[in-house]
Write an enzyme that holds these catalytic residues in place. Sequence first.
Site, PDB file in Angstrom:
ATOM      1  N   GLU A 142       1.357  -0.180  -7.119  1.00 29.41           N
ATOM      2  CA  GLU A 142       1.132   1.055  -6.192  1.00 29.41           C
ATOM      3  C   GLU A 142       2.726   1.231  -5.919  1.00 29.41           C
ATOM      4  O   GLU A 142       3.203   0.601  -5.281  1.00 29.41           O
ATOM      5  CB  GLU A 142       0.373   0.754  -5.157  1.00 29.41           C
ATOM      6  CG  GLU A 142      -1.123   0.662  -5.196  1.00 29.41           C
ATOM      7  CD  GLU A 142      -1.963   0.650  -3.799  1.00 29.41           C
ATOM      8  OE1 GLU A 142      -1.421   1.141  -2.930  1.00 29.41           O
ATOM      9  OE2 GLU A 142      -3.175   0.316  -4.048  1.00 29.41           O
ATOM     10  N   CYS A 182      19.127  -4.711   6.950  1.00 31.60           N
ATOM     11  CA  CYS A 182      20.120  -4.433   5.442  1.00 31.60           C
ATOM     12  C   CYS A 182      21.350  -4.272   5.768  1.00 31.60           C
ATOM     13  O   CYS A 182      21.739  -3.248   5.979  1.00 31.60           O
ATOM     14  CB  CYS A 182      19.243  -3.927   4.556  1.00 31.60           C
ATOM     15  SG  CYS A 182      19.808  -4.316   2.805  1.00 31.60           S
ATOM     16  N   CYS A 231      -2.414   1.840   8.070  1.00 32.04           N
ATOM     17  CA  CYS A 231      -0.972   1.720   7.707  1.00 32.04           C
ATOM     18  C   CYS A 231      -0.303   0.563   8.307  1.00 32.04           C
ATOM     19  O   CYS A 231       0.421   0.664   9.342  1.00 32.04           O
ATOM     20  CB  CYS A 231      -0.424   3.283   8.276  1.00 32.04           C
ATOM     21  SG  CYS A 231       1.566   3.418   7.904  1.00 32.04           S
ATOM     22  N   ASP A 273      -2.848  -7.354   2.117  1.00 31.43           N
ATOM     23  CA  ASP A 273      -3.435  -6.736   0.759  1.00 31.43           C
ATOM     24  C   ASP A 273      -2.740  -7.703  -0.265  1.00 31.43           C
ATOM     25  O   ASP A 273      -1.380  -7.832  -0.395  1.00 31.43           O
ATOM     26  CB  ASP A 273      -2.410  -5.232   0.744  1.00 31.43           C
ATOM     27  CG  ASP A 273      -3.149  -4.287   1.598  1.00 31.43           C
ATOM     28  OD1 ASP A 273      -4.431  -4.131   1.614  1.00 31.43           O
ATOM     29  OD2 ASP A 273      -2.119  -3.439   2.234  1.00 31.43           O
ATOM     30  N   TYR A 290      -7.572   4.607  -9.598  1.00 32.74           N
ATOM     31  CA  TYR A 290      -7.022   3.430  -8.479  1.00 32.74           C
ATOM     32  C   TYR A 290      -8.102   2.331  -8.654  1.00 32.74           C
ATOM     33  O   TYR A 290      -7.471   1.182  -8.617  1.00 32.74           O
ATOM     34  CB  TYR A 290      -7.364   4.435  -7.139  1.00 32.74           C
ATOM     35  CG  TYR A 290      -7.272   3.533  -6.104  1.00 32.74           C
ATOM     36  CD1 TYR A 290      -5.999   2.973  -5.523  1.00 32.74           C
ATOM     37  CD2 TYR A 290      -8.211   3.012  -5.142  1.00 32.74           C
ATOM     38  CE1 TYR A 290      -5.675   2.281  -4.298  1.00 32.74           C
ATOM     39  CE2 TYR A 290      -8.021   2.277  -4.031  1.00 32.74           C
ATOM     40  CZ  TYR A 290      -6.812   1.774  -3.706  1.00 32.74           C
ATOM     41  OH  TYR A 290      -6.620   1.030  -2.555  1.00 32.74           O
ATOM     42  N   TYR A 315       0.018  -4.821  -5.420  1.00 32.37           N
ATOM     43  CA  TYR A 315       0.883  -4.592  -4.112  1.00 32.37           C
ATOM     44  C   TYR A 315       2.406  -5.361  -4.217  1.00 32.37           C
ATOM     45  O   TYR A 315       2.925  -5.864  -3.161  1.00 32.37           O
ATOM     46  CB  TYR A 315      -0.048  -5.327  -3.055  1.00 32.37           C
ATOM     47  CG  TYR A 315      -1.249  -4.851  -2.781  1.00 32.37           C
ATOM     48  CD1 TYR A 315      -1.413  -3.287  -2.365  1.00 32.37           C
ATOM     49  CD2 TYR A 315      -2.621  -5.269  -2.866  1.00 32.37           C
ATOM     50  CE1 TYR A 315      -2.517  -2.563  -2.070  1.00 32.37           C
ATOM     51  CE2 TYR A 315      -3.577  -4.802  -2.637  1.00 32.37           C
ATOM     52  CZ  TYR A 315      -3.595  -3.085  -2.228  1.00 32.37           C
ATOM     53  OH  TYR A 315      -4.785  -2.727  -2.123  1.00 32.37           O
ATOM     54  N   CYS A 341       0.891  -1.031   0.139  1.00 32.90           N
ATOM     55  CA  CYS A 341      -0.002  -0.150  -0.079  1.00 32.90           C
ATOM     56  C   CYS A 341       0.910   1.176  -0.124  1.00 32.90           C
ATOM     57  O   CYS A 341       1.687   1.248   1.048  1.00 32.90           O
ATOM     58  CB  CYS A 341      -0.884  -0.083   1.236  1.00 32.90           C
ATOM     59  SG  CYS A 341      -1.838   1.470   1.466  1.00 32.90           S
TER      60      CYS A 341
END
Length: 212
Positions: A96, A208, A199, A131, A84, A136, A53
Amino acid sequence: MLRFERAHAVNVDHPLPGRLDPVLTMPAFHRITGDRLDKEFPGSQTAYFAAGCFWGVEKLFWQQDGVLSTAAGYLGGGTPNPTYEEVCSGRTGHAETVRVVFDPAVTSYEQLVRVFFENHDPTQLDRQGNDIGTQYRSALFTTTADQARIATQERDAYQQDLSTTGYGQVATSIEPAGQWYFAEDYHQQYLDANPHGYCPVHATGIRCTGGA
């Protein structure tokens, strides 16, 4: 040699026809910086990140040092100026995506790619949590050969980091950035206008270490 679940763009046999006019007309302004979303910043560079998202992804990047502008939009598909709803149908091929304009004197593409990997689960194919769909997908859309090299290097290194902790294969695709389309106005800086909006965080919690 590492193997990845997807190494190419999503192809749609019969993409939706789209339209001639963009869904976001200018002038449109960044809710936080006040700058026009299409403002040009001399000496800046641009990067494109798809990690689920785009509301949360955009907020993640506008908070990074050296980022001059962000915008939510669509990339990687075959439908011109998609809406959308069209992107969510899976019939445009777009993801997205967040456009990030940054100052290379303050931050680097390499640093931003590490932020990208650390803040979603790149092992999930065509989804982030609940999602689900190709819109996505996890993708790095590159604008130069140097970006493609760095993206591949960082992806390979993060695969090693993930593998040592029991995660599976990274599904992040690395694709040349094609035509970028701004998303509708209400998607731009959505979590600034709606601070309690949707969110979810799907980060693996694995740092990382980088491919340098």
